[in-house]
Design a protein around this motif. Structure first.
Motif, PDB file in Angstrom:
ATOM      1  N   ILE A  85      57.253  -0.507 -13.242  1.00 25.48           N
ATOM      2  CA  ILE A  85      56.200   0.633 -13.936  1.00 25.48           C
ATOM      3  C   ILE A  85      54.450  -0.660 -14.231  1.00 25.48           C
ATOM      4  O   ILE A  85      53.450  -0.518 -13.918  1.00 25.48           O
ATOM      5  CB  ILE A  85      56.599   1.332 -14.692  1.00 25.48           C
ATOM      6  CG1 ILE A  85      57.811   2.556 -13.561  1.00 25.48           C
ATOM      7  CG2 ILE A  85      55.212   1.504 -14.898  1.00 25.48           C
ATOM      8  CD1 ILE A  85      58.361   4.152 -15.343  1.00 25.48           C
ATOM      9  N   ILE A  86      55.027  -1.572 -14.223  1.00 28.66           N
ATOM     10  CA  ILE A  86      54.060  -1.991 -14.975  1.00 28.66           C
ATOM     11  C   ILE A  86      53.495  -3.013 -13.887  1.00 28.66           C
ATOM     12  O   ILE A  86      52.330  -2.957 -14.489  1.00 28.66           O
ATOM     13  CB  ILE A  86      54.552  -3.546 -16.243  1.00 28.66           C
ATOM     14  CG1 ILE A  86      54.181  -3.709 -17.593  1.00 28.66           C
ATOM     15  CG2 ILE A  86      54.831  -4.391 -15.519  1.00 28.66           C
ATOM     16  CD1 ILE A  86      54.200  -4.643 -18.631  1.00 28.66           C
ATOM     17  N   ALA A  87      53.990  -3.148 -13.247  1.00 28.43           N
ATOM     18  CA  ALA A  87      52.937  -3.710 -12.071  1.00 28.43           C
ATOM     19  C   ALA A  87      52.120  -2.111 -11.544  1.00 28.43           C
ATOM     20  O   ALA A  87      51.276  -3.063 -10.971  1.00 28.43           O
ATOM     21  CB  ALA A  87      54.027  -3.777 -10.838  1.00 28.43           C
ATOM     22  N   VAL A  88      52.335  -1.133 -11.764  1.00 31.58           N
ATOM     23  CA  VAL A  88      51.474  -0.410 -11.058  1.00 31.58           C
ATOM     24  C   VAL A  88      50.137  -0.411 -11.310  1.00 31.58           C
ATOM     25  O   VAL A  88      49.192  -0.645 -10.873  1.00 31.58           O
ATOM     26  CB  VAL A  88      52.006   1.144 -11.048  1.00 31.58           C
ATOM     27  CG1 VAL A  88      51.739   2.131 -10.647  1.00 31.58           C
ATOM     28  CG2 VAL A  88      53.275   0.831 -10.439  1.00 31.58           C
ATOM     29  N   PRO A  89      49.428  -0.240 -13.072  1.00 34.32           N
ATOM     30  CA  PRO A  89      48.680  -0.738 -13.720  1.00 34.32           C
ATOM     31  C   PRO A  89      47.677  -1.460 -13.196  1.00 34.32           C
ATOM     32  O   PRO A  89      46.492  -2.107 -12.707  1.00 34.32           O
ATOM     33  CB  PRO A  89      48.354  -0.031 -15.026  1.00 34.32           C
ATOM     34  CG  PRO A  89      50.263  -1.054 -14.762  1.00 34.32           C
ATOM     35  CD  PRO A  89      50.812   0.031 -13.877  1.00 34.32           C
ATOM     36  N   THR A  90      48.661  -2.816 -13.457  1.00 37.89           N
ATOM     37  CA  THR A  90      47.932  -4.034 -12.997  1.00 37.89           C
ATOM     38  C   THR A  90      47.404  -4.089 -11.280  1.00 37.89           C
ATOM     39  O   THR A  90      46.748  -4.423 -11.028  1.00 37.89           O
ATOM     40  CB  THR A  90      48.907  -5.032 -13.102  1.00 37.89           C
ATOM     41  OG1 THR A  90      49.772  -5.662 -14.148  1.00 37.89           O
ATOM     42  CG2 THR A  90      48.799  -6.680 -13.030  1.00 37.89           C
ATOM     43  N   GLY A  91      48.491  -3.791 -10.524  1.00 39.12           N
ATOM     44  CA  GLY A  91      48.281  -3.734  -8.832  1.00 39.12           C
ATOM     45  C   GLY A  91      46.998  -3.157  -8.577  1.00 39.12           C
ATOM     46  O   GLY A  91      46.003  -2.982  -8.085  1.00 39.12           O
ATOM     47  N   ILE A  92      46.894  -1.860  -9.164  1.00 40.80           N
ATOM     48  CA  ILE A  92      45.675  -0.585  -9.231  1.00 40.80           C
ATOM     49  C   ILE A  92      44.394  -1.394  -9.871  1.00 40.80           C
ATOM     50  O   ILE A  92      43.397  -1.408  -8.971  1.00 40.80           O
ATOM     51  CB  ILE A  92      45.273   0.134 -10.438  1.00 40.80           C
ATOM     52  CG1 ILE A  92      46.960   1.554  -9.978  1.00 40.80           C
ATOM     53  CG2 ILE A  92      44.307   1.415 -10.245  1.00 40.80           C
ATOM     54  CD1 ILE A  92      47.125   3.046 -10.777  1.00 40.80           C
ATOM     55  N   VAL A  93      44.592  -1.952 -11.036  1.00 37.13           N
ATOM     56  CA  VAL A  93      43.041  -2.941 -11.562  1.00 37.13           C
ATOM     57  C   VAL A  93      42.643  -3.746 -10.750  1.00 37.13           C
ATOM     58  O   VAL A  93      41.270  -3.937 -10.587  1.00 37.13           O
ATOM     59  CB  VAL A  93      43.126  -2.745 -12.827  1.00 37.13           C
ATOM     60  CG1 VAL A  93      42.189  -3.494 -13.728  1.00 37.13           C
ATOM     61  CG2 VAL A  93      43.732  -1.749 -14.102  1.00 37.13           C
ATOM     62  N   GLY A 138      60.950  -0.114 -16.061  1.00 37.70           N
ATOM     63  CA  GLY A 138      59.701  -0.023 -16.931  1.00 37.70           C
ATOM     64  C   GLY A 138      59.316  -1.462 -16.295  1.00 37.70           C
ATOM     65  O   GLY A 138      57.744  -1.559 -15.973  1.00 37.70           O
ATOM     66  N   TYR A 139      59.951  -2.522 -16.198  1.00 34.81           N
ATOM     67  CA  TYR A 139      59.775  -3.559 -15.366  1.00 34.81           C
ATOM     68  C   TYR A 139      59.269  -3.518 -13.865  1.00 34.81           C
ATOM     69  O   TYR A 139      57.750  -4.152 -13.758  1.00 34.81           O
ATOM     70  CB  TYR A 139      61.086  -4.154 -15.098  1.00 34.81           C
ATOM     71  CG  TYR A 139      60.536  -6.044 -15.610  1.00 34.81           C
ATOM     72  CD1 TYR A 139      60.127  -6.293 -16.654  1.00 34.81           C
ATOM     73  CD2 TYR A 139      60.964  -6.704 -14.310  1.00 34.81           C
ATOM     74  CE1 TYR A 139      60.678  -7.766 -16.540  1.00 34.81           C
ATOM     75  CE2 TYR A 139      60.260  -8.422 -14.320  1.00 34.81           C
ATOM     76  CZ  TYR A 139      60.288  -8.498 -15.594  1.00 34.81           C
ATOM     77  OH  TYR A 139      60.603  -9.990 -15.751  1.00 34.81           O
TER      78      TYR A 139
END
Lengths: 276, 276, 276, 276
Positions: C224-232, C221-222
């Motif tokens: 996975i949390i990086a993915v939306p942040t990276g996208i935005v 999950g740690y």
């Protein structure tokens, strides 16, 4: 009422308490910081129950000694600066005042001595001793990054609040007081706890429908967490120097991407006619 | 006291325990890593209650066997290296020493054998077996990114601590011991738990005012979480020389991806006709 | 049924309720926002138990007064706009309708008056009073960033859901109902609570194997949390035209910050001598 | 054993089950997805206790119907594809097999029917119906971003594990079994729960020292959370086209920053002598 110290004294004291580069100034700052730190620890310790009586007595004495020192320092700061009001109403001036007054207030208001922890703000003076310019530069960068993205941040906060109000009401209707959602403000508190991924668990949904809605809110929160990070990062990565470029084309050499305020082509020197 | 091994032995042992590319060195490293891993698991298991007596006995024996092996390895490392003191006071030297000593200490201090988990640090040797240079390069990049942003990080940490102290005191005054905020240090602990969005829920605000303040702290923490992410990301994305490349194709050699301002092909030197 | 107000009235009322720049329009918007805010607070307070009877009575009266005001406003908005249906089916039109109807519905459906919190959405009108264009521009940027990365976001959501289903089932098999994992949907709820790092703790793994799997899910999950942040962040940082600027100063007009490849000053057309 | 269907049949069936663009293929995919979704919901519902007997019976029948459909589909997939083994050992082939077998296994192993939720993975087929290429392109980008930063991710994971082991042992020594830290693996579990900011609160430090160490771990975790985000973001923002540039200077025109593999100057066409 204007009390004036002899100019020689005044200059000497000014050097000690305002300067950070002279040996005396540095020593003074170190002593001051230690006292601030000590004072903050004192206030903390005082709130701890079950210590021997003497400890509280020592803390009480210590707090008064430090407060009297701070009071003298505050008065000297006012007396030795050229424009006292500028200091009094500056950020540090207000912090210094608020750090001194609570103990005197505690004669009138019981418990107001805990406000002494506002002294923690005085610890910001530590940056004076460290290589000042560098840290000021960095914290200015942070400040500018925050300022420039304040429109985005406001929109973000607004979104969080509106989502919290609506989702909070929904959860109140779904879960009801029997699962801890005693009223709408309490539900909104739960919603903020969830959206920010803090998740105390003092209230948590008990019905399957409530858990489903909570899951949706969580994944939403997961996406929302990306927004402030994106904002700050985007501001920080933005080139140090930023210039607006336009799509104007030079009539002589067809070079485009001129600075928005350019009057001549940077490639051939041709005059650029401003169209807009 | 200088004990010298015969040079031939010394070189051979040095090759085995310090090299990672020779077959013997690689084998030694693999054995070593397995023993470290085994040893860490042994210490963990030893802390688990309710296993049969024989298991604890086997663990005890196993720990001693591994420790004696590590002791011999440590002594050999000192004897076969040219500048022993450099090794002893290097990061790995200190880790190796701390990984060996606790079991001997456990004769004097009961419970000190748990310090053996410091051996986990020895696991860092795993990077020796993996393609070393690559991982060292990457971890150096991380290190540099952290170092270059240490001013920003310090400011960030300072902000977190000062916010925690002030918000913690405020919550202590608002909530008081009856809701679990027994004293200011305890309140500060709660505040850090909240700001970092961990949120155990062992202490949580019980009064409406306390919940309102907690909500503000959470949303603040939400913003604060963006700062270290922004710092690290900004450091990681910067420092790459970037040049605009276009899709033009050289008429002579079909090479593409030329610099946008290129006038000649970088591969064959043919003149590039600018089309756009 | 077409009711037409006299044109003079119509224009005057239109100016007041639709415009934000005229003095009357601004005043109207401020009154409207205050009433919306008040109304939201009323609904919240109404859900709080244990207040004196008179408070509930006042809240009841207040809600009706505001609702009648909103009803009149809604009707006037329809009567004074040229294309009424465009307004009725616009975002604000629907929000305005949904903000008015619940109290009337509460005669038929008990409890439907809580739906009044949908009025919180009306608070979005606040952006009309603030410097509108700027905030609309910023929120459009956010909207575009989200739209452009909707493929990435969908993949992300899909991953979260599939991981949750499989990990949830696994935990149900490992932990079982005796540790709170009463059925698979409940386990999936736990999994989402964990993946999003909310972690209420209303359900938590009790067996060593369950805790191990939970640890793996958390570290996952740690990541996975990086993915939306990276996208935005990636969407936000991209799309700025960037050009290297240098510190050269024009010998004629002292203008600095020229493009790195500039041969002539963009301000006065003076030739720039390349020094480096 | 090679069973061959008549070629006409084979082609027709192949078109239906493998194609997504033909009307029949699209219809088949939609039916398949609905059945997968239905089947996943069936397995979930079956785990819920307290429903009427008949519901369990319907779920049981439904599961068998779907499984038989999947079995036929699986056999047809093998029969109609040119290289069956390629399909069988492909990702989707394995998923399809694992999605079919558990119900048959449930005759032998009680409870293995819960493994049917592996069917959730089959839902990935949804991307076939959506505009495939786009989503595949995006998910490939994500995959590449993850692959390219795998060295950084490994270092990150290693750091998390080593910090968890050491901090977990420390907390076990400080807090001990009386505060829930029953053994070292349990402490490590707590440490991961804390570092990832999940924070269930099933175990939380009880002593002041333990709370202090926990605070340090949390703030550390706060910093660590920035690393994977930074990694992913940096990979995503990295320009689509990346070229290594070197510091070589053209002997004719002094132009620098040539592509690393450039043989001629991109500005004047002069041959570049390769020095390194």
């Amino acid at each position: 009422m204007k009390i004036k110290l002899p100019t020689v004294w005044r200059d000497k004291i000014h050097d000690i308490i305002y300067e950070a580069d002279t040996p005396n100034g540095k020593l003074f700052d170190l002593v001051l910081l230690s006292l601030i730190l000590l004072s903050v620890i004192f206030v903390m310790l005082e709130s701890v129950r079950g210590l021997p009586e003497t400890v509280y007595f020592i803390l009480y004495i210590g707090e008064w000694v430090i407060t009297i020192f701070f009071t003298i320092e505050y008065i000297l700061r006012i007396l030795t600066v050229k424009k006292p009001w500028n200091y009094v109403f500056s950020f540090y001036g207000i912090v210094d005042f608020l750090s001194t007054i609570p103990l005197y207030l505690s004669f009138i208001l019981v418990g107001s001595n805990y406000l002494l922890t506002v002294r923690a703000l005085r610890l910001l003076r530590v940056f004076r001793i460290l290589k000042v310019t560098r840290y000021i530069g960095e914290s200015n960068k942070l400040k500018i990054a925050l300022l420039q993205s304040r429109a985005k941040i406001l929109i973000f906060l607004f979104t969080v609040i509106i989502v919290s109000i609506i989702a909070g009401t929904l959860m109140y209707l779904v879960e009801g007081p029997e699962h801890g959602f005693t009223n709408i403000p309490h539900s909104i508190y739960w919603c903020i706890v969830t959206l920010t991924t803090v998740g105390y668990g003092d209230i948590s949904p008990g019905t399957p429908l409530g858990q489903f809605i909570a899951s949706v809110i969580m994944i939403l929160g997961y996406g929302i967490i990306a927004v402030p990070t994106g904002i700050v990062t985007a501001e920080m990565t933005k080139g140090k120097v930023k210039v607006d470029l336009n799509t104007q084309v030079c009539s002589n050499c067809n070079e485009s991407k001129h600075r928005d305020d350019a009057k001549f082509c940077h490639k051939c020197g041709e005059s650029l006619k401003v169209e807009n």
